[in-house]
Motif scaffolding. Structure first.
Motif, short mmCIF file in Angstrom:
data_model
loop_
_atom_site.label_atom_id
_atom_site.label_comp_id
_atom_site.label_asym_id
_atom_site.label_seq_id
_atom_site.Cartn_x
_atom_site.Cartn_y
_atom_site.Cartn_z
N ALA A 130 0.02 -6.03 39.77
CA ALA A 130 0.48 -4.78 39.30
C ALA A 130 0.89 -3.94 40.48
O ALA A 130 0.64 -3.93 41.58
CB ALA A 130 -0.93 -3.92 38.74
N ALA A 131 2.15 -3.13 40.11
CA ALA A 131 2.84 -2.25 41.09
C ALA A 131 2.36 -0.85 40.52
O ALA A 131 2.25 -0.48 39.40
CB ALA A 131 4.21 -2.36 41.17
N TYR A 132 2.31 0.14 41.44
CA TYR A 132 2.14 1.63 40.92
C TYR A 132 3.19 2.54 41.61
O TYR A 132 3.46 2.35 42.85
CB TYR A 132 0.67 2.09 41.65
N VAL A 133 3.37 3.51 40.88
CA VAL A 133 4.43 4.45 41.31
C VAL A 133 3.92 5.90 41.45
O VAL A 133 3.17 6.35 40.39
CB VAL A 133 5.59 4.66 40.27
N SER A 134 3.88 6.33 42.61
CA SER A 134 3.36 7.63 43.01
C SER A 134 4.18 8.91 42.53
O SER A 134 5.25 8.57 42.04
CB SER A 134 3.33 7.64 44.38
N SER A 135 3.52 9.99 42.89
CA SER A 135 4.44 11.13 42.31
C SER A 135 5.66 11.26 42.74
O SER A 135 6.64 12.24 42.53
CB SER A 135 3.32 12.34 42.21
N THR A 136 5.54 10.76 43.92
CA THR A 136 6.94 11.05 44.86
C THR A 136 7.91 9.83 44.52
O THR A 136 9.13 9.92 45.24
CB THR A 136 6.60 10.87 46.32
N GLY A 137 7.46 9.06 43.73
CA GLY A 137 8.46 7.78 43.39
C GLY A 137 8.20 6.63 44.00
O GLY A 137 8.69 5.70 44.09
N ALA A 138 7.16 6.75 45.30
CA ALA A 138 7.04 5.65 46.19
C ALA A 138 6.32 4.34 45.35
O ALA A 138 5.59 4.97 44.57
CB ALA A 138 6.44 5.81 47.31
N ILE A 139 6.56 3.31 45.71
CA ILE A 139 6.10 2.20 45.00
C ILE A 139 4.85 1.35 45.99
O ILE A 139 5.06 0.90 46.94
CB ILE A 139 7.08 1.11 44.65
N SER A 140 3.82 0.98 45.33
CA SER A 140 2.59 0.47 46.20
C SER A 140 2.32 -0.94 45.20
O SER A 140 2.27 -0.60 44.14
CB SER A 140 1.48 1.36 46.46
N CYS A 141 1.61 -1.86 45.94
CA CYS A 141 1.45 -2.92 44.92
C CYS A 141 -0.16 -2.99 45.24
O CYS A 141 -0.99 -2.49 46.02
CB CYS A 141 1.70 -4.29 45.74
N ALA A 142 -0.63 -3.48 44.08
CA ALA A 142 -2.21 -3.56 43.84
C ALA A 142 -2.91 -4.42 44.82
O ALA A 142 -4.25 -4.17 45.28
CB ALA A 142 -2.72 -4.01 42.48
N LYS A 143 -2.16 -5.44 45.62
CA LYS A 143 -2.74 -6.31 46.27
C LYS A 143 -1.79 -6.39 47.83
O LYS A 143 -0.85 -6.15 47.76
CB LYS A 143 -2.91 -7.85 45.87
N ALA A 144 -2.57 -6.39 49.01
CA ALA A 144 -2.21 -6.52 50.22
C ALA A 144 -1.41 -8.02 50.23
O ALA A 144 -1.63 -8.72 49.74
CB ALA A 144 -3.23 -6.53 51.16
N GLY A 145 -0.13 -7.70 50.85
CA GLY A 145 0.65 -8.80 51.18
C GLY A 145 1.73 -9.07 50.16
O GLY A 145 2.54 -10.18 50.19
N TYR A 146 1.66 -8.17 49.03
CA TYR A 146 2.54 -8.33 47.88
C TYR A 146 3.62 -7.33 48.00
O TYR A 146 3.62 -6.30 48.66
CB TYR A 146 1.83 -8.02 46.50
N VAL A 147 4.90 -7.78 47.46
CA VAL A 147 6.08 -6.88 47.54
C VAL A 147 6.66 -6.48 46.23
O VAL A 147 6.41 -7.44 45.23
CB VAL A 147 7.05 -7.32 48.44
N ALA A 148 7.33 -5.50 45.93
CA ALA A 148 7.81 -5.13 44.67
C ALA A 148 9.09 -6.04 44.57
O ALA A 148 9.62 -6.74 45.32
CB ALA A 148 8.44 -3.55 44.73
N TYR A 149 9.04 -6.33 43.19
CA TYR A 149 10.21 -7.38 42.77
C TYR A 149 10.92 -7.19 41.65
O TYR A 149 10.39 -6.44 40.62
CB TYR A 149 9.30 -8.72 42.26
N GLY A 150 12.04 -7.55 41.64
CA GLY A 150 13.11 -7.36 40.31
C GLY A 150 13.69 -5.98 40.22
O GLY A 150 13.24 -4.86 41.04
N PHE A 151 14.72 -5.81 39.63
CA PHE A 151 15.37 -4.51 39.42
C PHE A 151 15.86 -4.39 37.77
O PHE A 151 15.79 -5.16 37.15
CB PHE A 151 16.63 -4.56 40.12
#
Length: 492
Positions: A371-392
């Motif tokens: 899973a990916a999470y979007v903060s209030s500033t719009g920044a994206i973080s992944c639920a697990k270490a070593g993972y990166v955001a994917y797709g557009f």
């Protein structure tokens, strides 16, 4: 005094009246009995004659109802029999489809096993060739004195080299054979998997058709078992429902707009457009409209994101929440800005599809998701270490083309429509682009629609299966002028 007045008034109200509705109480409820007690014999006779005529008319109505009920029941019986036959036929088709899918599954497993064995043989042949090459290299390194010492004759030495070279060539030929075999088997496996996916889609459609037939049969069974009075009441209710359904079908679901300045079509308008463009470009109208329905609910949902940053392609969701990732910043963003400018739209007010919250990691040739999470500033973080955001995201309009794909087809759209610019939010342009694209993907023939739909969405069999069901529902409407509740729930 009261009785005398009553006796005078009776003939006026009940005997001289001609309106049949006034006779309901007098005749059906046997009011003539008390009336005849206070009126003359001639007046009573006149009243009874009217009641006789009244009952004759009622008898004709009852006879007509009985005949109608009998005819309706016989019709229902025939329809139920026909539906039973259709359901049995669908059961047989479903049985055949299941067998075919099972058989394809076995073939896929066998082919995969053959690929594994071939890969092992290739590795074995590579090892043998390596040993031969090593032997040749070792022979090349020997000095002339070593050759004389180790070989009885110089010819023995050259014979060994020729033998090794020949063996190397043979092994190389065998290796080439196995590599070609591997490529052939891999192609067969891919083809079998596509066939299996298409069969599963057909099975899904057959199951829907069986459910539709079973639901229709259940409704007709219920009607068949009703009493005459219940049946007549049910017919009236059915007529009322049919009228409401026709009214709904005439309006055909008004939907929200495609963009701020554009009103979405009704289903009827969209169907007319699909017929015009589908027939023009050579794609089945029901299939074309099914794609538009799947992509944007026929324009109801053309996106929930708005691009506001011309550098990164980020922006916000429709609820105002910021998100830094919407559209590909180098591949699609410059093209998107150009499309916006040429269409005269306002970028910040033009909806596009959002990025699907997804993070991935590659390991040992496999892809893992989290899973990916979007903060209030719009920044994206992944639920697990070593993972990166994917797709557009960034898909535009009713047909949901991303800018780079739209750029490939805009000239074809302009050639077809005769317009100087192609706008992905314009209904006609969107339908035209989708139709041309589907035709090029092989969707010009019904047998190629499954694969074309799958490729439209990047190779998704579940997407293709849903499109096939939508196309069947739309085609049912084209043929019959109405949709079942199931299909209405799916399309609208």
């Amino acid at each position: 005094m009261f009785l005398a007045i009553t006796g005078i008034l009776f003939p006026v109200i009940f005997v001289s009246a001609v309106n049949i509705s006034d006779l309901d109480d007098m005749c059906a409820n046997e009011g003539w009995k008390s009336a005849c007690d206070v009126i003359s014999e001639s007046e009573c006779q006149g009243l009874l004659n009217k009641c006789q005529t009244y009952f004759q008319e009622k008898k004709k109505e009852i006879d007509a109802d009985i005949t109608k009920t009998s005819t309706e029941k016989n019709t229902l019986k025939n329809q139920i029999s026909s539906l039973n036959t259709k359901i049995k036929d669908l059961d047989y088709q479903i049985y055949q489809s299941n067998l075919s899918i099972k058989s394809l599954g076995f073939q896929i497993v066998d082919t995969a096993n053959s690929i594994t064995e071939t890969e092992k043989e290739i590795e074995s042949q590579k090892g043998k060739i390596g040993l031969i090459l090593q032997a040749v290299a070792d022979e090349d390194k020997k000095s002339f004195i070593e050759v004389l010492i180790s070989s009885k004759t110089i010819s023995d030495f050259f014979d060994n080299l020729v033998y090794l070279e020949t063996l190397n060539v043979k092994n190389q030929e065998l290796l080439d054979h196995f590599q070609k075999l591997q490529e052939t088997l891999t192609g067969q496996k891919t083809s079998l998997e596509e066939d299996k996916g298409e069969k599963e889609s057909l099975l899904s459609l057959q199951s829907v058709q069986k459910q539709e037939s079973a639901a229709t049969k259940a409704a007709k069974d219920k009607l068949y078992t009703l009493t005459e009075a219940q049946y007549q009441a049910q017919l009236k209710e059915k007529e009322s429902i049919a009228k409401k359904t026709a009214e709904i079908a005439a309006k055909l679901i008004q939907v929200t707009g495609l963009a701020e300045d554009q009103k979405a079509p009704t289903f009827g308008e969209a169907l007319a457009l699909a017929k015009e463009i589908g027939n023009g470009v050579g794609v089945r109208p029901a299939f074309l409209l099914a794609i538009i329905s799947q992509e944007s609910a026929i324009g109801k949902n053309v996106g929930q994101c708005y691009i506001t940053n011309t550098q990164t392609g980020g922006g916000k969701y429709s609820n105002g929440k910021l998100v830094s990732r919407i559209i590909h910043p180098t591949r699609d963003l410059p093209l998107f800005i150009d499309i916006i400018n040429k269409s005269g739209r306002v970028m910040e007010k033009t909806p596009v599809s959002c990025w699907i919250n997804d993070c991935v990691s590659q390991y040992a040739g496999k892809t893992y998701h989290c899973a990916a999470y979007v903060s209030s500033t719009g920044a994206i973080s992944c639920a697990k270490a070593g993972y990166v955001a994917y797709g557009f995201g960034g898909a535009m309009g009713p047909a949901q083309f991303i800018p780079s794909t739209w750029n490939l087809y805009k000239q074809k759209v302009m050639d077809y429509t005769g317009k100087s610019n192609a706008d992905p939010w314009n209904l006609r342009d969107a339908f035209t682009a989708a139709g041309i694209y589907l035709k090029e993907l092989g969707g010009g023939k019904q047998s190629g629609e499954y694969r074309a739909a799958s490729r439209y969405y990047g190779g998704s069999s579940s997407y293709a299966s849903t499109v096939a069901t939508r196309a069947w529902c739309i085609n049912e409407y084209i043929d019959k002028g109405s949709m079942s509740d199931y299909c209405q729930g799916l399309i609208f």
